[in-house]
Write a protein that holds these residues in place. Structure first.
Motif, PDB file in Angstrom:
ATOM      1  N   ARG A 228       0.853  -1.198   0.000  1.00  0.00           N
ATOM      2  CA  ARG A 228       0.000   0.000   0.000  1.00  0.00           C
ATOM      3  C   ARG A 228       0.882   1.238   0.000  1.00  0.00           C
ATOM      4  O   ARG A 228       1.833   1.324   0.789  1.00  0.00           O
ATOM      5  CB  ARG A 228      -0.854  -0.007   1.269  1.00  0.00           C
ATOM      6  CG  ARG A 228      -1.796   1.170   1.424  1.00  0.00           C
ATOM      7  CD  ARG A 228      -2.295   1.227   2.868  1.00  0.00           C
ATOM      8  NE  ARG A 228      -3.430   2.112   3.037  1.00  0.00           N
ATOM      9  CZ  ARG A 228      -3.348   3.436   3.163  1.00  0.00           C
ATOM     10  NH1 ARG A 228      -2.172   4.025   3.147  1.00  0.00           N
ATOM     11  NH2 ARG A 228      -4.439   4.157   3.316  1.00  0.00           N
ATOM     12  N   GLY A 232      -2.733   5.431  -0.623  1.00  0.00           N
ATOM     13  CA  GLY A 232      -3.816   4.442  -0.585  1.00  0.00           C
ATOM     14  C   GLY A 232      -3.948   3.543  -1.795  1.00  0.00           C
ATOM     15  O   GLY A 232      -4.889   2.754  -1.873  1.00  0.00           O
TER      16      GLY A 232
ATOM     17  N   HIS B 205      -6.127 -11.061   4.583  1.00  0.00           N
ATOM     18  CA  HIS B 205      -6.063  -9.607   4.356  1.00  0.00           C
ATOM     19  C   HIS B 205      -7.343  -9.178   3.665  1.00  0.00           C
ATOM     20  O   HIS B 205      -7.858  -9.902   2.820  1.00  0.00           O
ATOM     21  CB  HIS B 205      -4.866  -9.268   3.461  1.00  0.00           C
ATOM     22  CG  HIS B 205      -4.976  -7.931   2.790  1.00  0.00           C
ATOM     23  ND1 HIS B 205      -4.734  -6.752   3.462  1.00  0.00           N
ATOM     24  CD2 HIS B 205      -5.348  -7.577   1.526  1.00  0.00           C
ATOM     25  CE1 HIS B 205      -4.947  -5.734   2.623  1.00  0.00           C
ATOM     26  NE2 HIS B 205      -5.306  -6.207   1.456  1.00  0.00           N
ATOM     27  N   TYR B 211     -12.577   5.614  -3.633  1.00  0.00           N
ATOM     28  CA  TYR B 211     -11.584   6.457  -4.304  1.00  0.00           C
ATOM     29  C   TYR B 211     -12.233   7.616  -5.052  1.00  0.00           C
ATOM     30  O   TYR B 211     -11.650   8.688  -5.142  1.00  0.00           O
ATOM     31  CB  TYR B 211     -10.785   5.635  -5.319  1.00  0.00           C
ATOM     32  CG  TYR B 211      -9.787   4.662  -4.730  1.00  0.00           C
ATOM     33  CD1 TYR B 211      -8.757   5.112  -3.905  1.00  0.00           C
ATOM     34  CD2 TYR B 211      -9.854   3.309  -5.028  1.00  0.00           C
ATOM     35  CE1 TYR B 211      -7.836   4.214  -3.383  1.00  0.00           C
ATOM     36  CE2 TYR B 211      -8.920   2.410  -4.512  1.00  0.00           C
ATOM     37  CZ  TYR B 211      -7.918   2.867  -3.694  1.00  0.00           C
ATOM     38  OH  TYR B 211      -6.996   1.985  -3.182  1.00  0.00           O
ATOM     39  N   PHE B 222     -14.071   0.119  -4.278  1.00  0.00           N
ATOM     40  CA  PHE B 222     -12.951  -0.811  -4.452  1.00  0.00           C
ATOM     41  C   PHE B 222     -12.860  -1.736  -3.241  1.00  0.00           C
ATOM     42  O   PHE B 222     -13.080  -1.309  -2.108  1.00  0.00           O
ATOM     43  CB  PHE B 222     -11.626  -0.048  -4.601  1.00  0.00           C
ATOM     44  CG  PHE B 222     -10.429  -0.957  -4.706  1.00  0.00           C
ATOM     45  CD1 PHE B 222     -10.095  -1.540  -5.919  1.00  0.00           C
ATOM     46  CD2 PHE B 222      -9.680  -1.283  -3.583  1.00  0.00           C
ATOM     47  CE1 PHE B 222      -9.017  -2.418  -6.015  1.00  0.00           C
ATOM     48  CE2 PHE B 222      -8.593  -2.149  -3.672  1.00  0.00           C
ATOM     49  CZ  PHE B 222      -8.262  -2.714  -4.901  1.00  0.00           C
ATOM     50  N   GLU B 224     -10.560  -5.575  -1.897  1.00  0.00           N
ATOM     51  CA  GLU B 224      -9.619  -6.647  -2.228  1.00  0.00           C
ATOM     52  C   GLU B 224      -9.477  -7.549  -1.012  1.00  0.00           C
ATOM     53  O   GLU B 224      -9.749  -7.120   0.122  1.00  0.00           O
ATOM     54  CB  GLU B 224      -8.241  -6.083  -2.617  1.00  0.00           C
ATOM     55  CG  GLU B 224      -7.548  -5.343  -1.480  1.00  0.00           C
ATOM     56  CD  GLU B 224      -6.166  -4.818  -1.840  1.00  0.00           C
ATOM     57  OE1 GLU B 224      -5.882  -4.601  -3.027  1.00  0.00           O
ATOM     58  OE2 GLU B 224      -5.362  -4.616  -0.906  1.00  0.00           O
ATOM     59  N   ARG B 238      -9.682  -8.782  -6.477  1.00  0.00           N
ATOM     60  CA  ARG B 238      -9.982  -7.363  -6.385  1.00  0.00           C
ATOM     61  C   ARG B 238     -11.325  -7.133  -7.089  1.00  0.00           C
ATOM     62  O   ARG B 238     -11.604  -7.734  -8.136  1.00  0.00           O
ATOM     63  CB  ARG B 238      -8.856  -6.497  -6.954  1.00  0.00           C
ATOM     64  CG  ARG B 238      -8.898  -6.252  -8.417  1.00  0.00           C
ATOM     65  CD  ARG B 238      -7.736  -5.375  -8.918  1.00  0.00           C
ATOM     66  NE  ARG B 238      -7.927  -5.095 -10.334  1.00  0.00           N
ATOM     67  CZ  ARG B 238      -6.985  -4.712 -11.176  1.00  0.00           C
ATOM     68  NH1 ARG B 238      -5.750  -4.543 -10.754  1.00  0.00           N
ATOM     69  NH2 ARG B 238      -7.248  -4.478 -12.438  1.00  0.00           N
ATOM     70  N   ASP B 240     -14.217  -3.969  -8.100  1.00  0.00           N
ATOM     71  CA  ASP B 240     -14.275  -2.516  -8.198  1.00  0.00           C
ATOM     72  C   ASP B 240     -15.389  -2.080  -9.123  1.00  0.00           C
ATOM     73  O   ASP B 240     -15.949  -2.885  -9.871  1.00  0.00           O
ATOM     74  CB  ASP B 240     -12.930  -1.962  -8.689  1.00  0.00           C
ATOM     75  CG  ASP B 240     -12.657  -2.335 -10.132  1.00  0.00           C
ATOM     76  OD1 ASP B 240     -13.261  -1.717 -11.033  1.00  0.00           O
ATOM     77  OD2 ASP B 240     -11.848  -3.247 -10.377  1.00  0.00           O
ATOM     78  N   GLN B 338      -9.622  -3.208   6.138  1.00  0.00           N
ATOM     79  CA  GLN B 338      -9.103  -1.878   6.451  1.00  0.00           C
ATOM     80  C   GLN B 338      -9.515  -0.912   5.348  1.00  0.00           C
ATOM     81  O   GLN B 338      -9.674  -1.287   4.190  1.00  0.00           O
ATOM     82  CB  GLN B 338      -7.602  -1.888   6.638  1.00  0.00           C
ATOM     83  CG  GLN B 338      -6.786  -2.323   5.451  1.00  0.00           C
ATOM     84  CD  GLN B 338      -5.291  -2.207   5.760  1.00  0.00           C
ATOM     85  OE1 GLN B 338      -4.710  -1.119   5.663  1.00  0.00           O
ATOM     86  NE2 GLN B 338      -4.682  -3.302   6.127  1.00  0.00           N
ATOM     87  N   ARG B 339      -9.738   0.327   5.757  1.00  0.00           N
ATOM     88  CA  ARG B 339     -10.131   1.361   4.795  1.00  0.00           C
ATOM     89  C   ARG B 339      -8.858   1.974   4.228  1.00  0.00           C
ATOM     90  O   ARG B 339      -8.014   2.469   4.975  1.00  0.00           O
ATOM     91  CB  ARG B 339     -10.971   2.419   5.530  1.00  0.00           C
ATOM     92  CG  ARG B 339     -11.650   3.422   4.634  1.00  0.00           C
ATOM     93  CD  ARG B 339     -13.073   3.025   4.324  1.00  0.00           C
ATOM     94  NE  ARG B 339     -13.701   4.007   3.444  1.00  0.00           N
ATOM     95  CZ  ARG B 339     -14.968   3.955   3.072  1.00  0.00           C
ATOM     96  NH1 ARG B 339     -15.769   3.006   3.506  1.00  0.00           N
ATOM     97  NH2 ARG B 339     -15.462   4.867   2.250  1.00  0.00           N
ATOM     98  N   LEU B 340      -8.732   1.944   2.910  1.00  0.00           N
ATOM     99  CA  LEU B 340      -7.503   2.454   2.281  1.00  0.00           C
ATOM    100  C   LEU B 340      -7.516   3.975   2.202  1.00  0.00           C
ATOM    101  O   LEU B 340      -8.570   4.577   2.158  1.00  0.00           O
ATOM    102  CB  LEU B 340      -7.359   1.855   0.883  1.00  0.00           C
ATOM    103  CG  LEU B 340      -7.144   0.340   0.847  1.00  0.00           C
ATOM    104  CD1 LEU B 340      -7.265  -0.169  -0.576  1.00  0.00           C
ATOM    105  CD2 LEU B 340      -5.779  -0.014   1.402  1.00  0.00           C
TER     106      LEU B 340
END
Lengths: 340, 340
Positions: A228, A232, B205, B211, B222, B224, B238, B240, B338-340
């Motif tokens: 990452r 992001g 993960h 985005y 998005f 993943e 992934r 999206d 987790q939030r990117l």
């Protein structure tokens, strides 16, 4: 191919990996002159001299290292000897160009960093899966031209053919070979840095396995990681030694780049099940799908830039910190990898 | 297409997602009869009746639910209403066939499990990206025939076109839509389970991001995840909403299956930059590369099997626990993302 007006001489020490031929070809095509070669294996040295008739075999490493005509040492000595050789070369005023992986530990990276600061000499690494692949370079041009907007995700599949019986023993040991993420993974990480233009990258996940080569308990035939960037964007890559013998080349390397306004696929070395050609790039944007086949159309500017960087003390080919950063991320991902 | 001799009637409640048309087409082609439809939106109901002239619009859900002729209720009611409707249907002796995501929370999964145990009725989910894609089913046949050995890794790219202005408000909320991994990700997880034949999967993960749709702060454009089976195979997917408008279809769905002795790529919906055909499957083994285009050659046995399962109380189309497991893994991956 960029050429330089000044004469630029390089020597080669260490022929443990055939990548040395790609490294030399790149430098020679960009106008460098190959002066001397040394490897302790006389047969390998003879083969090398046959391929490059002008080159003179040296009696020892030292003979090349102290030759004042030679500006740069290129080396595919086995991975655990690269850093030591590179630092010797830099201390003697040479720039150094190593096959990947350039270093095997974070300590080696720090030694190279300090040596670079002290001597001003370069320690470059041959990240061939980007800098020596026209499809990969063309994709970068598309990104830089804004064709796909901001890069949000990169997925890389990097299978390699094992050719098990042709590999030396050191290849199967982690201490000398570095592990699959440090070795093949460093290419993929370097691409992610290049395509996003970011250097701050954290490792969200990494894993390695030995699925099918249990007689070498130390060997990793599979690896994967998720990275990452600070802003992001993420990267998944998988690296493996499972290319089936029926594939028409050594590996069906693919890169999928998802942007905020478009996407790119690179089929680097083959168009599987379709054609034998390489460097196929597929661009999709708001208004079109487009296929590009770019072999012979992009060239490999890295090598001319590297020669020019060595002459002019610039960082056009690749910044020293970029090299060290890519290797450091690979080594961190390797060290924290869970065993599957 | 498998057909059944007995008459098998189904009704439809809930037209919130157009997937209902795929669900109905599959059942009708397999020999089921569509008896009645209800949706609170009269216009959607009228459109549906126009597509399927034999169907009778009902005045309320209840009218369909209590109709003793009807064996199965198919529904693409909005995701947060699916579980409630399904449990009502099962309690009234009907089998239930929901669009994905079938459930939005682990609590809903447990409610369905208990209801299934108590009533013996089925709660199936339309995992269309495998069961309604001939390329995906053909790949499974190749795996089952042993063409690539043991499945070691699966990488899935599942981009979708957003068509932002055509979506209802609930689509952009997590409470009603479920989030991108629960929604689109559940397809990918179901494929991984099917291709490995394993049900014990942990989430190594997962991450989500918004985005490019910040005006819907709750929306995820998005997602993943990395999964691992008990025996050590992994999956990266992934998902999206970034399919560019220039692509010739709604999404360039791809699956890459790495086996111990070969590999498979599925280009599900398009051969990007080359041809408009779908269901292209690329097999590489020890002795060959082979391209298969399998549209019209595999069929969709899920639907005939489902009808037969409902009549004979078997689990040939899909085991109830497989459905619940795929949804549970998706929901766990969504919740821990987790939030990117």
């Amino acid at each position: 191919m960029e050429r330089t007006d000044k004469k630029f001489l390089f020597g080669v020490i260490g022929l443990d990996h055939d990548h040395i031929y790609g490294m030399c070809d790149g430098l020679l095509e960009a106008g460098a002159e190959l002066k001397a070669v040394y490897d302790k294996d006389a047969q390998k040295t003879a083969q090398f001299c046959q391929k490059y008739p002008g080159v003179r075999p040296a009696r020892c490493e030292e003979e090349i290292l102290v030759n004042k005509e030679i500006s740069l040492i290129a080396s595919a000595i086995k991975p655990d000897l690269r850093c030591g050789l590179g630092i010797r070369a830099m201390n003697l005023g040479k720039d150094f160009f190593a096959d990947k992986p350039g270093m095997l530990t974070l300590s080696e990276i720090e030694q190279v960093r300090q040596c670079h600061k002290r001597t001003g000499r370069k320690y470059m690494v041959y990240f061939s899966e980007r800098i020596h692949v026209e499809g990969a370079l063309f994709a970068q041009q598309l990104i830089e031209a804004g064709e796909i907007g901001e890069v949000l995700q990169v997925t890389i599949l990097a299978p390699h053919r094992l050719r098990k019986t042709a590999r030396p023993e050191w290849f199967f040991t982690k201490e000398q070979g570095g592990g699959i993420i440090t070795d093949i993974g460093s290419h993929q990480i370097e691409q992610f840095l290049a395509y996003t233009g970011e250097e701050e990258v954290s490792v969200l996940h990494s894993a390695v396995a030995n699925y099918a080569n249990r007689e070498y308990p130390d060997f990793e035939d599979f690896g994967e990681a998720v990275l990452r960037t600070g802003s992001g964007a993420t990267c998944f890559f998988r690296v493996d030694w499972f290319t089936p013998d029926g594939l028409g080349t050594w590996g069906d390397g693919r890169v999928f780049i998802m942007g905020s306004r478009g996407s790119i696929e690179i089929r680097k070395y083959i168009n599987v099940g379709e054609t034998r050609d390489r460097d196929n790039v597929f661009l999709v944007t708001a208004d079109r799908e487009q296929k590009f086949t770019v072999t012979g159309k992009v060239g490999f500017p890295f090598f001319g830039d590297l020669i020019s960087d060595c002459i002019n003390r610039t960082e056009k080919a690749m910044a020293q910190e970029h090299v060290l950063n890519a290797m450091a991320i690979a080594i961190r991902a390797e060290h924290t990898a869970q065993r599957l």
